[in-house]
Design an enzyme around this catalytic site. Structure first.
Site, PDB file in Angstrom:
ATOM      1  N   TYR A  76       0.840  -1.187   0.000  1.00  0.00           N
ATOM      2  CA  TYR A  76       0.000   0.000   0.000  1.00  0.00           C
ATOM      3  C   TYR A  76       0.883   1.247   0.000  1.00  0.00           C
ATOM      4  O   TYR A  76       1.409   1.658   1.044  1.00  0.00           O
ATOM      5  CB  TYR A  76      -0.929   0.024   1.210  1.00  0.00           C
ATOM      6  CG  TYR A  76      -1.887  -1.138   1.306  1.00  0.00           C
ATOM      7  CD1 TYR A  76      -2.247  -1.883   0.187  1.00  0.00           C
ATOM      8  CD2 TYR A  76      -2.439  -1.512   2.527  1.00  0.00           C
ATOM      9  CE1 TYR A  76      -3.126  -2.944   0.272  1.00  0.00           C
ATOM     10  CE2 TYR A  76      -3.332  -2.568   2.630  1.00  0.00           C
ATOM     11  CZ  TYR A  76      -3.655  -3.288   1.501  1.00  0.00           C
ATOM     12  OH  TYR A  76      -4.530  -4.342   1.600  1.00  0.00           O
ATOM     13  N   HIS A 103      -0.118 -11.883   0.968  1.00  0.00           N
ATOM     14  CA  HIS A 103      -0.845 -10.886   0.193  1.00  0.00           C
ATOM     15  C   HIS A 103      -0.925 -11.283  -1.283  1.00  0.00           C
ATOM     16  O   HIS A 103       0.101 -11.413  -1.959  1.00  0.00           O
ATOM     17  CB  HIS A 103      -0.126  -9.537   0.318  1.00  0.00           C
ATOM     18  CG  HIS A 103      -0.954  -8.356  -0.054  1.00  0.00           C
ATOM     19  ND1 HIS A 103      -0.482  -7.064   0.014  1.00  0.00           N
ATOM     20  CD2 HIS A 103      -2.248  -8.251  -0.480  1.00  0.00           C
ATOM     21  CE1 HIS A 103      -1.432  -6.230  -0.365  1.00  0.00           C
ATOM     22  NE2 HIS A 103      -2.511  -6.931  -0.670  1.00  0.00           N
TER      23      HIS A 103
END
Length: 314
Positions: free
Chosen positions: A61, A129
């Site tokens: 992110y 992820h």
């Protein structure tokens, strides 16, 4: 890799029970646009004040920006008040964008970097992820490395996070996960995860964290230019979202309120992530999540063919 002192390693607090709502920290990593650093910190503090104490971030992110900003917010917060969730599988911070990294040494390197950015010495929850194209490597290398860290107390619980429910279900079958994070596949708009992932998790005692409950914005404000799963919305999908909104309006229920509440009706769902980029946004969403929803409204959605008849409701 940095870790807790030996005498404390077995006392790392597990993340259970998780709060009903948590803060998705991708937006404060400039996912949708530039966010002022002070606003990002205030957003985290507002979420915690409202009881959304699960803070979900990731190196991916904003190339580490989200983690750094969560770390800035944590500097003035009692660490034991919050549950920190981050992710492994992608190495960042070298200016070339994220690169896949699912080996054992990659896990250690990634978490060491995350510790520095967040200013913490342990994690309540770590997900693999987006391992969609790396399932075998995840099962053979990534998760065994995380299991070892869980045994050592550096990590409280382990999971996997994806937008696709099918490979998530495969990992639940093949590995020893505590939790999964499924984004956009169990929402008021669509419930494909109900076919495999959710019943499997309920059977095996794997907690489900529901994310992307607005389908990247469509259920927040259905309109022709609204995003749907980060792409332009197809006409048929927009029509369905508007029909759901119309039913909610008849009962005086804001669409966002229904979208936030719906996933928690399933017994496998332990928490819902709410993304936000400002204190006002997270406070407004969490207030809406407390809005009462009549049982009859869910029944009307089923009758209209707008909700899977097998989907449990709150």
């Amino acid at each position: 890799m940095a870790s807790r002192p030996e005498e404390l390693r077995t006392t790392t607090p597990a993340p259970w029970p998780l709060p009903r709502f948590g803060l998705g920290c991708a937006p404060i990593g400039d996912l949708y646009g530039s966010v002022d650093p002070g606003t990002a910190v205030a957003t985290v503090h507002a979420a915690i004040a409202k009881g959304a104490t699960l803070l979900d971030t990731a190196p991916k992110y904003g190339d580490g920006l989200s983690e750094r900003r969560v770390g800035d917010a944590l500097a003035s917060v009692d660490r034991e008040r919050v549950q920190i969730s981050t992710k492994v599988g992608w190495l960042v911070g070298e200016g070339n964008g994220p690169s896949p990294a699912f080996g054992r040494d990659d896990v250690l390197r990634s978490l060491e970097s995350s510790m520095r950015r967040l200013g913490v010495d342990h994690f309540d929850l770590v997900h693999v992820h987006d391992p969609d194209d790396h399932l075998d490597e995840t099962a053979r290398h990534t998760l065994p490395a995380l299991i070892r860290l869980r045994e050592e107390g550096v990590v409280g619980a382990i999971g996997a996070g994806m937008n696709n429910h099918v490979p998530l279900a495969e990992l639940v079958r093949r590995t020893d996960l505590d939790v999964v994070l499924v984004a956009g596949r169990y929402t008021l708009l669509e419930q494909p995860a109900l076919a495999d992932l959710l019943p499997l998790c309920a059977e095996r005692g794997v907690g489900v964290i529901a994310a992307g409950v607005f389908n990247s914005g469509l259920l927040a404000n259905p309109r022709p230019d609204a995003p749907y799963n980060y792409h332009p919305v197809p006409d048929a999908v927009l029509e369905r979202a508007l029909a759901i909104r119309d039913v909610c309006v008849r009962y005086g229920v804001p669409l966002r309120a229904a979208a936030l509440r719906f996933p928690l009706g399933h017994p496998a769902v332990v928490s819902v992530l709410v993304g936000a980029a400002t204190p006002e946004e997270i406070a407004d969403n969490l207030d809406l999540a407390r809005h009462p929803v009549p049982t009859e409204m869910w029944a009307d959605l089923r009758t209209a063919g707008l909700l899977d008849p097998l989907a449990p409701v709150p």
